[in-house]
Design an enzyme around this catalytic site. Sequence first.
Site, PDB file in Angstrom:
ATOM      1  N   LYS A 210       0.858  -1.080  -0.004  1.00 22.79           N
ATOM      2  CA  LYS A 210      -0.039  -0.168  -0.085  1.00 22.79           C
ATOM      3  C   LYS A 210       0.996   1.335   0.141  1.00 22.79           C
ATOM      4  O   LYS A 210       1.827   1.186   0.692  1.00 22.79           O
ATOM      5  CB  LYS A 210      -0.983  -0.047   1.246  1.00 22.79           C
ATOM      6  CG  LYS A 210      -1.855   1.152   1.375  1.00 22.79           C
ATOM      7  CD  LYS A 210      -2.666   0.869   2.690  1.00 22.79           C
ATOM      8  CE  LYS A 210      -3.624   1.999   2.792  1.00 22.79           C
ATOM      9  NZ  LYS A 210      -3.905   2.249   4.209  1.00 22.79           N
ATOM     10  N   HIS A 229      -6.507   1.585  14.245  1.00 21.65           N
ATOM     11  CA  HIS A 229      -6.713   0.114  13.826  1.00 21.65           C
ATOM     12  C   HIS A 229      -5.481  -0.729  14.014  1.00 21.65           C
ATOM     13  O   HIS A 229      -4.401  -0.361  14.572  1.00 21.65           O
ATOM     14  CB  HIS A 229      -6.844   0.348  12.241  1.00 21.65           C
ATOM     15  CG  HIS A 229      -5.823   0.755  11.637  1.00 21.65           C
ATOM     16  ND1 HIS A 229      -5.151   1.928  11.406  1.00 21.65           N
ATOM     17  CD2 HIS A 229      -4.876  -0.202  10.814  1.00 21.65           C
ATOM     18  CE1 HIS A 229      -3.907   1.656  10.653  1.00 21.65           C
ATOM     19  NE2 HIS A 229      -3.903   0.607  10.450  1.00 21.65           N
ATOM     20  N   ASP A 231      -3.740  -4.226  12.037  1.00 20.32           N
ATOM     21  CA  ASP A 231      -3.580  -4.538  10.552  1.00 20.32           C
ATOM     22  C   ASP A 231      -4.314  -5.913  10.815  1.00 20.32           C
ATOM     23  O   ASP A 231      -3.873  -6.631  11.670  1.00 20.32           O
ATOM     24  CB  ASP A 231      -2.285  -4.490   9.952  1.00 20.32           C
ATOM     25  CG  ASP A 231      -1.503  -3.100   9.988  1.00 20.32           C
ATOM     26  OD1 ASP A 231      -2.400  -2.296   9.857  1.00 20.32           O
ATOM     27  OD2 ASP A 231      -0.330  -3.011   9.916  1.00 20.32           O
ATOM     28  N   HIS A 285      -2.626   1.263  15.947  1.00 26.45           N
ATOM     29  CA  HIS A 285      -1.916   2.259  15.582  1.00 26.45           C
ATOM     30  C   HIS A 285      -2.740   3.235  14.890  1.00 26.45           C
ATOM     31  O   HIS A 285      -3.872   3.080  14.301  1.00 26.45           O
ATOM     32  CB  HIS A 285      -0.859   1.840  14.753  1.00 26.45           C
ATOM     33  CG  HIS A 285      -1.152   0.994  13.848  1.00 26.45           C
ATOM     34  ND1 HIS A 285      -1.215  -0.331  13.889  1.00 26.45           N
ATOM     35  CD2 HIS A 285      -0.955   1.242  12.222  1.00 26.45           C
ATOM     36  CE1 HIS A 285      -1.549  -0.885  12.561  1.00 26.45           C
ATOM     37  NE2 HIS A 285      -1.467  -0.007  11.678  1.00 26.45           N
TER      38      HIS A 285
END
Length: 343
Positions: A210, A229, A231, A285
């Site tokens: 990304k 969020h 990962d 994070h």
Amino acid sequence: MEMEMEKSVQALASATLLSGTLPAEFIRPLAEQPTATTRHYGPVSMIPTVDLSETDQEKLVQAISEACGTWGTFQLVNHGIPPEAINRLQSVGREFFELSSPKEKEECSDKAPAGGSRSVGGYGRQVREDADGKKVWSDHLFHKIWPPSSINYQFWPKNPPSYREANEEYAVYLREASDKVLKLMSLGLGLEENALGEALGGEQLQYNLKINYYPPCPRPDLVLGLVAHRDLSAITVLVPNEVPGLQVLKDDQWIEVEYIPNSLIVHVGDQIEILSNGKYRSVLHRVTVKKDRLRMSWPVFLEPPAELVVGPLPQLINDQDPAKYKPQKFKDYMFSKLNKLPE
Ligand SMILES: O=C(O)CCC(=O)C(=O)O
Ligand SMILES: [Fe+2]
């Protein structure tokens, strides 16, 4: 049928600089606003560092397992990826965002109708809004870089022409470095060195790149580049640019991740938390943005193939330590998480 592209944050940022007014949909509730909630430690880096050039294997395993067990994130230094390869990855990515036309960018976006088979691939903005309808201050490009059979080149920019070569080169180096990391993480759990790699699909492990583009923002105190969020990957290996903004939650405090030249940031993601039965922690994070500086980042999400069932490794569960997570196919885990269903 082609979808009308929503205006990029990049375009909005230029308009906002001119007008000086921030669109209301970007303003976070007070409890999320960065200035109210960030703890500053000063010059000392609080994020653990793992040095792959350490020759004492036992020390290295100890360092990595401690970092994964307490923080769920670390800075990886002396990882063996040449700085030139990283620089090339960064410059072709930045050129795509800054030199290609809106039309060229749109050509890299997912044309499938929303709600249909739309994948998380290509150029765009976060598809889902938060529950409260708020938006994040970032654009992104998503595409696979390994294995070759998984790659959809439709999502790879044609411009600059060296985009493909730079990304292919980085993929080769990244696989070597992340292989070492997964081995050390396996040893840190008291397992054989290939245990995690094999449990994640071995040669079928997917490398999903990304690029995050966080334009300067007139009111960095009110917005977030990405909301808090974890990962859903196994691990995430991230190249930052020199502009800090990433924060991790530790002991209920948001801590800034310091920029260390040539270092990679590694996150433990959900799949490793599950495989390790909670011994390694998927790190929470978020990303803050700056008033006059552009942050970019290049995370690669290492993910098991969609059909692979991921659950706590049998070697790690026993009567004292029963399984804390239910085994399920990665694609089902992903679907529940992206649609905010109970996992
Ligand atoms: O920009 C960053 O440092 C973090 C990016 C991130 O967390 C993500 O894309 O999932
Ligand atoms: Fe993330």
